[in-house]
Scaffold this motif. Structure first.
Motif: not given
Length: 125
Positions: A79, A113, A117
């Motif tokens: 992250k 993003s 993830q």
């Protein structure tokens, strides 16, 4: 400053973005040691991707998710790395352009993003 309107302007952003990434020791190893990208080959691919996403030009055919899952298999994409990536990406945009397409590009980067993830977390199970 003006808004993003051409692939050449997107090239300016991705070029500045990679200068920032490669200068940041917290993330540069992904590009220099893990993937060993060749910028002269990589930047045109990114321009095609972002031009398609923002300007509707088409032409991007790679599997973006699989590319990142393959990198993650070699070195965990945390992250924190995505946060660094986003910060440099937004800075590259904000330092050069402003407007509707800029906001769309930043929003899409945040969405990508998040999706990456989630996909990485699912692969870890």
């Amino acid at each position: 400053m003006k808004d993003i309107q051409t692939p050449e302007e997107i090239y300016t952003i991705v070029d500045e973005f990679y200068k920032k990434l490669l200068a940041d020791e917290k993330i540069s190893y992904i590009f220099t040691d893990v993937v060993k990208i060749k910028l002269e080959e990589h930047l045109p691919i990114l321009v095609t991707f972002w031009s398609q996403a923002i300007l509707g030009t088409g032409g991007y055919v790679n599997n973006l998710t699989q590319i990142h899952l393959d990198v993650n298999a070699k070195s965990y994409l945390s992250k924190e790395l995505f946060e660094i990536w986003l910060a440099h990406f937004e800075a590259a945009i904000d330092e050069n352009f402003e407007g509707f397409n800029c906001e769309r590009m930043k929003n899409q980067a945040h969405n990508l993003s998040t999706i990456m993830q989630i996909k990485i977390a699912q692969q870890e199970k």
